[in-house]
Each structure stands twice: as structure tokens, then as C-alpha cells.
Design an enzyme around this catalytic site. Structure first.
Site, mmCIF file in Angstrom:
data_model
loop_
_atom_site.group_PDB
_atom_site.id
_atom_site.type_symbol
_atom_site.label_atom_id
_atom_site.label_comp_id
_atom_site.label_asym_id
_atom_site.label_seq_id
_atom_site.Cartn_x
_atom_site.Cartn_y
_atom_site.Cartn_z
ATOM 1 N N ASP A 67 64.205 11.876 22.278
ATOM 2 C CA ASP A 67 63.117 10.953 21.965
ATOM 3 C C ASP A 67 63.617 9.571 21.549
ATOM 4 O O ASP A 67 64.811 9.389 21.291
ATOM 5 C CB ASP A 67 62.212 11.532 20.852
ATOM 6 N N ASP A 138 56.986 19.264 9.225
ATOM 7 C CA ASP A 138 55.700 19.787 9.714
ATOM 8 C C ASP A 138 55.864 20.709 10.922
ATOM 9 O O ASP A 138 54.898 21.074 11.578
ATOM 10 C CB ASP A 138 54.758 18.614 10.067
ATOM 11 N N HIS A 140 57.586 19.991 13.744
ATOM 12 C CA HIS A 140 57.734 19.368 15.065
ATOM 13 C C HIS A 140 59.141 19.559 15.630
ATOM 14 O O HIS A 140 60.106 19.716 14.880
ATOM 15 C CB HIS A 140 57.332 17.878 15.046
ATOM 16 N N GLU A 145 54.384 16.593 17.668
ATOM 17 C CA GLU A 145 53.762 16.838 16.363
ATOM 18 C C GLU A 145 52.795 18.024 16.459
ATOM 19 O O GLU A 145 52.395 18.417 17.562
ATOM 20 C CB GLU A 145 53.000 15.575 15.927
#
Ligand code: F6R
Length: 263
Positions: A67, A138, A140, A145
Site C-alpha cells: 500500500d 482494528d 486491517h 479497513e
């Protein structure tokens, strides 16, 4: 999914680097999927050491990063391109054009076709042999996400408020943290022939428990790794602290038959 619980952060980095080294030496044209952030820095440090002291050869290796932040110039100190150069690329004998990080400078209408080209480039390289992953607090993976489609492909994503807060430590000015990123999709990641997810520290314990022992759900994107035929989760004691079956994973690891030890 194989869960490997080690003492601390350093051990996690060594174990991941050892596995990556094995892939590099056992394939003629190894293709690696790489991650950035705090989690893989120890792994890259060890790979650099293996290159400098043991001659680990990166000349045939190709790499694709997961990413990149949209809007950050490659020279920006918080860009993932800059991170990869300073942590790995500048210190090993990778051919410059063999190390690809998604561009953060594509804009508007170009983004979709850029992402398709990125996928095509991975396919042309023969697919990813080993994908290294960190995990967000979280759940991811990449910047997929919670709520991301479990079959998604490389595309633009919005970061959550929590991820922007988690990553604020990498920016001198929090207003500079981009809202958008380009990330490989979960479907893209799942096509890697082997996946190694690394995590350490208490802040990752809940995400690791959800990913390894929770239901497979878009609410914890990393939980999809339970469906991967060759995924390893390498964590330290702190990141493993909420795992219900920790004792069992330790037992399995300690009692691996010899023929499986190098895999
Ligand atoms: C980075 C990436 C992210 C990170 C995750 C954990 O390329 O894809 O999924 O792995 O946000 O970040 P750290 O390791 O900084 O805690």
C-alpha cells in the site's frame, strides 16, 4: 493457519526474516509482497544483516508493496516508498526496477486503471510467493479497513479515524496524514502462495485474537487468513495474550515433526 508464539519482538523479526530468506534461496525468481510500519522493521533489519554477513542474494528477487498513502511524494519521510528505501531497498542488491511500491501520486480518473495495472504486474511476475503482513489494531491487513470486501482487489480506500490516529506517530504534523490510500485488496493478498503475518505488543492482542480465533468477518479483515492454505501468524507473548488456545499452539510448535521444521 499456523500460530507461532515467540518471546519478544526481536524473535518475531528473526523468524519472519528466516522464512523470507528460505523463500529467496529456494526459488529461481522469488516474488515477495512487502509491508511497512513498525511491525516489519526488525524483519528488514535482519534481512539486511543476512545480505551483508551471509550473502543473501536479492538480485533475482521482485517485490510488491501492499500500500501507499495517496498524495505523498515518494521522497516524503512518511511515504511508504521512502520507508522501503531506508529500511530495505537501499541496503540490499535488489534491482531498482524490481522493487515496486504503489504510487501515491496518481490522481482522479487514473487511479482505477493504475490499480488494474498493479494487479497485472503482479500476475506477470508469476504471483506472490510470500506476502508479509502486519495487522492494524482494528484488524486491517494492507489498508483494508473493517467492512472491506473479503474478495477486494487493489483499489483506493479511506482510512478510518483510528488508523489515522495509530499512524500519527509517523508524521511530524498530524494534519498531513492522508485520508486516502491505494492498497492491495484482500482477494489480492489471499492469492499469495504463503502469508506471514507478524505482530508484537499488547496493543495488537485483541486484533490477533479476533483474527485467529474469531469468526471470519469483514469486521476483522485479517480473519480471512483462517481460509488461507499456508498462513503463519508469528506473534510475541504480549500480542498472543488474549488467545484462548495459546497452549495448544505452543504444543504444536514444540512438537513439529523434523520434516516440517523448515517450512
Ligand atoms: C502497512 C500495512 C498496514 C500495517 C498495519 C500495522 O504496509 O499494510 O496494514 O501493517 O497498519 O502497522 P504497524 O506495524 O505500524 O503497527
Amino acid at each position: 493457519m499456523e500460530v507461532i508464539i515467540l518471546l519478544g519482538e526481536k524473535d518475531v523479526g528473526y523468524a519472519a526474516a528466516k522464512r523470507i530468506g528460505k523463500v529467496i534461496t529456494s526459488r529461481t525468481e522469488p516474488v515477495l509482497g512487502l509491508a511497512t510500519g513498525g511491525s516489519p522493521t526488525g524483519t528488514y533489519r535482519e534481512l539486511v544483516r543476512m545480505h551483508q554477513q551471509e550473502g543473501l542474494d536479492f538480485s533475482r528477487v521482485r517485490t510488491f508493496n501492499l500500500d501507499e498513502y495517496l498524495g505523498l511524494d515518494p521522497s516524503h519521510p512518511a511515504s511508504y516508498c521512502h520507508f522501503m528505501r531506508t529500511n530495505l531497498f537501499d541496503h540490499v542488491n535488489l534491482r531498482p526496477r524490481s522493487a515496486v511500491v504503489p504510487s501515491g501520486m496518481v490522481v482522479g480518473q487514473e487511479i482505477e486503471s493504475y490499480c488494474e495495472k498493479y494487479e497485472e504486474e503482479i500476475r506477470q511476475a508469476g504471483g506472490i510467493d510470500l506476502q508479509l503482513l502486519g495487522i492494524g489494531s482494528d484488524g486491517h491487513i494492507g489498508f483494508n479497513e473493517p467492512g472491506s470486501s473479503l474478495t477486494s482487489r487493489t483499489r483506493i480506500k479511506n482510512l478510518t479515524k483510528r488508523t489515522r490516529e495509530d499512524n500519527a506517530r509517523y508524521f511530524s504534523n498530524p494534519d498531513e496524514i492522508p485520508h486516502h490510500v491505494i492498497t492491495m485488496g484482500i482477494g489480492t493478498i489471499m492469492e499469495a502462495r504463503e502469508i506471514v503475518l507478524i505482530a508484537f505488543g499488547k496493543a495488537k492482542a485483541a486484533a490477533i485474537a479476533a483474527a485467529v480465533e474469531g469468526p471470519i468477518t469483514t469486521s476483522c479483515p485479517a480473519s480471512i487468513l483462517q481460509m488461507h492454505p499456508n498462513a503463519k501468524v508469528i506473534v510475541d507473548e504480549a500480542a498472543a495474550s488474549l488467545l484462548q488456545r495459546a497452549e495448544y499452539y505452543r504444543w504444536v510448535f514444540d512438537n513439529k515433526p523434523d520434516w516440517q521444521k523448515d517450512r
